[in-house]
Motif scaffolding. Structure first.
Motif, PDB file in Angstrom:
ATOM      1  N   LYS A 118      -9.053  -4.039  -2.368  1.00 26.66           N
ATOM      2  CA  LYS A 118      -7.789  -4.636  -3.342  1.00 26.66           C
ATOM      3  C   LYS A 118      -7.610  -6.278  -2.588  1.00 26.66           C
ATOM      4  CE  LYS A 118      -5.289  -0.749  -0.758  1.00 26.66           C
ATOM      5  NZ  LYS A 118      -4.988   0.057  -0.203  1.00 26.66           N
TER       6      LYS A 118
ATOM      7  N   ARG B 130      -9.038  15.051   7.479  1.00 27.26           N
ATOM      8  CA  ARG B 130      -7.971  15.748   8.441  1.00 27.26           C
ATOM      9  C   ARG B 130      -7.534  17.499   8.725  1.00 27.26           C
ATOM     10  NH1 ARG B 130      -4.023  12.199   9.732  1.00 27.26           N
ATOM     11  NH2 ARG B 130      -5.191  10.323   8.696  1.00 27.26           N
TER      12      ARG B 130
ATOM     13  N   VAL C  92     -10.850  10.329   5.979  1.00 19.66           N
ATOM     14  CA  VAL C  92     -10.804  10.340   5.041  1.00 19.66           C
ATOM     15  C   VAL C  92     -12.912   9.546   5.182  1.00 19.66           C
ATOM     16  CG1 VAL C  92      -9.539  10.826   3.268  1.00 19.66           C
ATOM     17  CG2 VAL C  92     -10.096   8.446   4.088  1.00 19.66           C
TER      18      VAL C  92
ATOM     19  N   GLU D 189     -14.009   7.567   1.649  1.00 17.48           N
ATOM     20  CA  GLU D 189     -14.147   7.271   0.211  1.00 17.48           C
ATOM     21  C   GLU D 189     -15.393   7.106  -0.265  1.00 17.48           C
ATOM     22  OE1 GLU D 189     -10.131   5.716  -0.216  1.00 17.48           O
ATOM     23  OE2 GLU D 189     -10.831   5.588  -2.555  1.00 17.48           O
TER      24      GLU D 189
ATOM     25  N   GLU E 269     -11.892  15.111  -2.615  1.00 14.40           N
ATOM     26  CA  GLU E 269     -10.646  14.857  -3.146  1.00 14.40           C
ATOM     27  C   GLU E 269     -11.353  14.262  -4.592  1.00 14.40           C
ATOM     28  OE1 GLU E 269      -8.038  11.778  -1.803  1.00 14.40           O
ATOM     29  OE2 GLU E 269      -6.612  12.105  -3.483  1.00 14.40           O
TER      30      GLU E 269
ATOM     31  N   ASP F  12       1.248  -0.908   0.037  1.00 14.83           N
ATOM     32  CA  ASP F  12      -0.029   0.100  -0.067  1.00 14.83           C
ATOM     33  C   ASP F  12       0.905   1.577   0.069  1.00 14.83           C
ATOM     34  OD1 ASP F  12      -2.453   1.609   0.907  1.00 14.83           O
ATOM     35  OD2 ASP F  12      -1.172   1.816   2.932  1.00 14.83           O
ATOM     36  N   PHE F  13       0.048   2.365  -0.551  1.00 18.30           N
ATOM     37  CA  PHE F  13       1.249   3.706  -0.627  1.00 18.30           C
ATOM     38  C   PHE F  13       1.195   4.288   1.066  1.00 18.30           C
ATOM     39  CE2 PHE F  13       2.321   7.813  -1.973  1.00 18.30           C
ATOM     40  CZ  PHE F  13       3.047   7.910  -1.850  1.00 18.30           C
ATOM     41  N   ASP F  14      -0.154   5.237   1.542  1.00 18.22           N
ATOM     42  CA  ASP F  14      -0.311   5.841   1.939  1.00 18.22           C
ATOM     43  C   ASP F  14      -0.398   5.448   3.624  1.00 18.22           C
ATOM     44  OD1 ASP F  14      -0.777   8.831   1.169  1.00 18.22           O
ATOM     45  OD2 ASP F  14      -2.018   7.454  -0.501  1.00 18.22           O
TER      46      ASP F  14
ATOM     47  N   LYS G 273     -10.987  12.036  -7.884  1.00 12.82           N
ATOM     48  CA  LYS G 273      -9.767  10.304  -8.464  1.00 12.82           C
ATOM     49  C   LYS G 273     -10.342   9.767  -9.849  1.00 12.82           C
ATOM     50  CE  LYS G 273      -9.246   8.240  -5.069  1.00 12.82           C
ATOM     51  NZ  LYS G 273      -8.835   7.337  -3.757  1.00 12.82           N
TER      52      LYS G 273
ATOM     53  N   HIS H 289     -12.262  14.447   2.953  1.00 14.06           N
ATOM     54  CA  HIS H 289     -11.233  14.411   3.951  1.00 14.06           C
ATOM     55  C   HIS H 289     -11.401  15.373   5.294  1.00 14.06           C
ATOM     56  CE1 HIS H 289      -7.802  12.437   1.343  1.00 14.06           C
ATOM     57  NE2 HIS H 289      -8.723  13.080   0.531  1.00 14.06           N
TER      58      HIS H 289
ATOM     59  N   ILE I 269       1.720   9.662   6.946  1.00 14.35           N
ATOM     60  CA  ILE I 269       0.079  10.813   6.785  1.00 14.35           C
ATOM     61  C   ILE I 269       0.104  12.036   6.798  1.00 14.35           C
ATOM     62  CG2 ILE I 269      -2.320  10.719   7.632  1.00 14.35           C
ATOM     63  CD1 ILE I 269      -1.793   8.002   6.221  1.00 14.35           C
ATOM     64  N   VAL I 270      -0.087  12.169   6.010  1.00  9.55           N
ATOM     65  CA  VAL I 270      -0.067  13.897   5.843  1.00  9.55           C
ATOM     66  C   VAL I 270      -0.284  15.271   5.583  1.00  9.55           C
ATOM     67  CG1 VAL I 270       2.940  14.124   5.660  1.00  9.55           C
ATOM     68  CG2 VAL I 270       1.127  13.998   4.076  1.00  9.55           C
TER      69      VAL I 270
ATOM     70  N   LYS J 233      -8.718   6.829   7.065  1.00  5.97           N
ATOM     71  CA  LYS J 233      -7.844   7.680   7.877  1.00  5.97           C
ATOM     72  C   LYS J 233      -7.949   9.442   7.773  1.00  5.97           C
ATOM     73  CE  LYS J 233      -4.093   4.764   9.450  1.00  5.97           C
ATOM     74  NZ  LYS J 233      -2.476   4.027   9.381  1.00  5.97           N
TER      75      LYS J 233
ATOM     76  N   THR K  39      -2.792   0.866  -4.093  1.00  5.40           N
ATOM     77  CA  THR K  39      -3.480   1.899  -3.565  1.00  5.40           C
ATOM     78  C   THR K  39      -5.130   2.384  -3.909  1.00  5.40           C
ATOM     79  OG1 THR K  39      -2.435   4.616  -3.501  1.00  5.40           O
ATOM     80  CG2 THR K  39      -1.755   2.643  -5.624  1.00  5.40           C
ATOM     81  N   GLY K  40      -5.925   3.092  -2.458  1.00  5.39           N
ATOM     82  CA  GLY K  40      -6.203   3.787  -3.327  1.00  5.39           C
ATOM     83  C   GLY K  40      -6.735   4.592  -3.755  1.00  5.39           C
ATOM     84  N   ARG K  41      -4.646   5.643  -4.077  1.00  2.00           N
ATOM     85  CA  ARG K  41      -5.063   6.626  -4.739  1.00  2.00           C
ATOM     86  C   ARG K  41      -5.071   6.447  -6.521  1.00  2.00           C
ATOM     87  NH1 ARG K  41      -1.530  11.910  -2.865  1.00  2.00           N
ATOM     88  NH2 ARG K  41      -2.121  11.119  -0.485  1.00  2.00           N
TER      89      ARG K  41
HETATM   90  O1  LIG Z   1      -4.995   2.880  -0.429  1.00  2.00           O
HETATM   91  P1  LIG Z   1      -3.234   3.868  -0.001  1.00  2.00           P
HETATM   92  O2  LIG Z   1      -2.201   3.728  -1.029  1.00  2.00           O
HETATM   93  O3  LIG Z   1      -3.480   3.613   1.763  1.00  2.00           O
HETATM   94  O4  LIG Z   1      -4.235   5.736  -0.189  1.00  2.00           O
HETATM   95  C1  LIG Z   1      -5.646   5.306   0.664  1.00  2.00           C
HETATM   96  C2  LIG Z   1      -5.946   7.005   0.977  1.00  2.00           C
HETATM   97  O5  LIG Z   1      -4.751   7.716   0.674  1.00  2.00           O
HETATM   98  C3  LIG Z   1      -5.221   9.535   0.934  1.00  2.00           C
HETATM   99  O6  LIG Z   1      -5.220   9.423   2.264  1.00  2.00           O
HETATM  100  C4  LIG Z   1      -4.569   8.949   3.024  1.00  2.00           C
HETATM  101  O7  LIG Z   1      -3.396   9.918   3.082  1.00  2.00           O
HETATM  102  C5  LIG Z   1      -3.372  11.462   3.090  1.00  2.00           C
HETATM  103  C6  LIG Z   1      -1.611  11.745   2.850  1.00  2.00           C
HETATM  104  O8  LIG Z   1      -0.932  10.910   3.769  1.00  2.00           O
HETATM  105  C7  LIG Z   1      -3.568  12.095   4.681  1.00  2.00           C
HETATM  106  O9  LIG Z   1      -3.594  13.372   4.552  1.00  2.00           O
HETATM  107  C8  LIG Z   1      -4.958  12.072   4.655  1.00  2.00           C
HETATM  108  O10 LIG Z   1      -6.108  11.802   5.899  1.00  2.00           O
HETATM  109  C9  LIG Z   1      -5.405   9.882   4.188  1.00  2.00           C
HETATM  110  O11 LIG Z   1      -6.222   9.139   4.914  1.00  2.00           O
HETATM  111  C10 LIG Z   1      -5.583   9.417  -0.305  1.00  2.00           C
HETATM  112  O12 LIG Z   1      -6.080  11.243  -0.384  1.00  2.00           O
HETATM  113  C11 LIG Z   1      -6.747   9.007  -1.105  1.00  2.00           C
HETATM  114  O13 LIG Z   1      -7.436   9.151  -1.691  1.00  2.00           O
HETATM  115  C12 LIG Z   1      -6.266   7.132  -0.499  1.00  2.00           C
HETATM  116  O14 LIG Z   1      -7.640   6.754  -0.838  1.00  2.00           O
END
Ligand SMILES: O=P(O)(O)OC[C@H]1O[C@H](O[C@H]2O[C@H](CO)[C@@H](O)[C@H](O)[C@H]2O)[C@H](O)[C@@H](O)[C@@H]1O
Length: 255
Positions: A178, A135, A168, A170, A124, A20-22, A126, A133, A28-29, A166, A59-61
């Protein structure tokens, strides 16, 4: 890092490593566009890939955003599954599902709802999914709880699903997770499959790994990053943060 190092040196030529990425490779930022892979990620993954491992970011991105932010596009053979399995990027080519019809409806309906929320709340877009969001709100958790029922009602009426992440909410294509992405990575030649994740959206990937191991006798290894209790409980190994995970990936390439 917790857990014993009970992961035997795998035959990397028959190993898939899904990440996964975030929250897993990146801290997390508050601003998603400021997320970056932990130092040394590209190098650690390139070493593993050169030894034959297949590396995938799941990833969810959307795939193009994660490639831009992660700096991983030069990792040999890298595959990216974006938007929870709705997109695939391989060999520089992007394959994507069509936008579900409900997304356009939500894109029009959500702004007035969010205008009534804390000024730190934002949307956001996508393409195939939308993310609310909180946060950056004064009280992110309360704001998420307050918005969830209305967002869910609108999304379900549009044939879409709302999944918590986190800070969010979605909104995405239902019944896609996934797990679908991981299933596509588990080709018959794979003997060891690793998946690293940090949030509840990664649990379907862990479950898919376990199902595959039961069915094929393959070796599944789930790794958790961060402090989400359900993810840690479902993992074989837990890391405190992305830097900790990357240290382990580097060690894996040196065995
Ligand atoms: O599946 P992932 O790679 O973990 O992506 C999930 C979501 O990640 C992003 O949001 C998260 O990370 C952000 C940056 O650190 C943070 O600001 C936010 O609060 C987190 O939920 C992204 O913006 C989403 O689109 C992804 O689905």
């Amino acid at each position: 890092m917790t857990g014993t190092d009970d992961f035997p040196p795998p035959d990397l030529a028959h190993t898939v490593i899904g990440l996964d990425f975030d929250g897993t490779l990146s801290e997390i930022v508050p601003n998603p566009d400021a997320a970056r892979a932990a130092d040394g990620t590209a190098q650690a993954l390139a070493v593993l890939a050169a030894a034959g491992a297949r590396i995938a970011i799941v990833t969810g991105r959307d795939a193009e955003t994660v490639l831009r932010l992660s700096g991983l596009s030069a990792v040999p053979g890298l595959v990216v599954s974006g938007l929870h399995g709705a997109q695939w990027w391989r060999d520089g080519q992007l394959r994507s599902r069509d936008e579900p019809p409900g997304i356009a409806q939500l894109r029009a309906q959500l702004p007035p709802v969010l205008e009534r929320a804390d000024p730190g709340v934002w949307l956001e877009d996508k393409g195939l999914s939308l993310v609310v969001h909180t946060r950056r709100a004064a009280d992110p958790v309360t704001e998420l709880d307050r918005l969830r029922p209305e967002v869910r009602t609108l999304a379900e009426a549009a044939g879409l699903q709302v999944v918590d992440g986190k800070g969010v909410l979605e909104i995405r294509i239902p019944q896609l997770s996934k797990a679908d992405a991981v299933a596509e990575l588990l080709t018959p030649d794979v003997r060891t499959a690793v998946f690293g994740g940090d949030d509840i959206g990664d649990l379907p990937a862990f479950e898919q790994l376990r199902r595959w191991a039961r069915q094929t006798g393959g070796h599944a290894y789930a790794v958790a990053v961060g402090d989400v209790a359900e993810v840690r409980a479902a993992a074989d190994r837990c890391f405190d943060d992305p830097a900790d995970l990357v240290r382990w990936l580097r060690q894996l390439g040196q065995r």
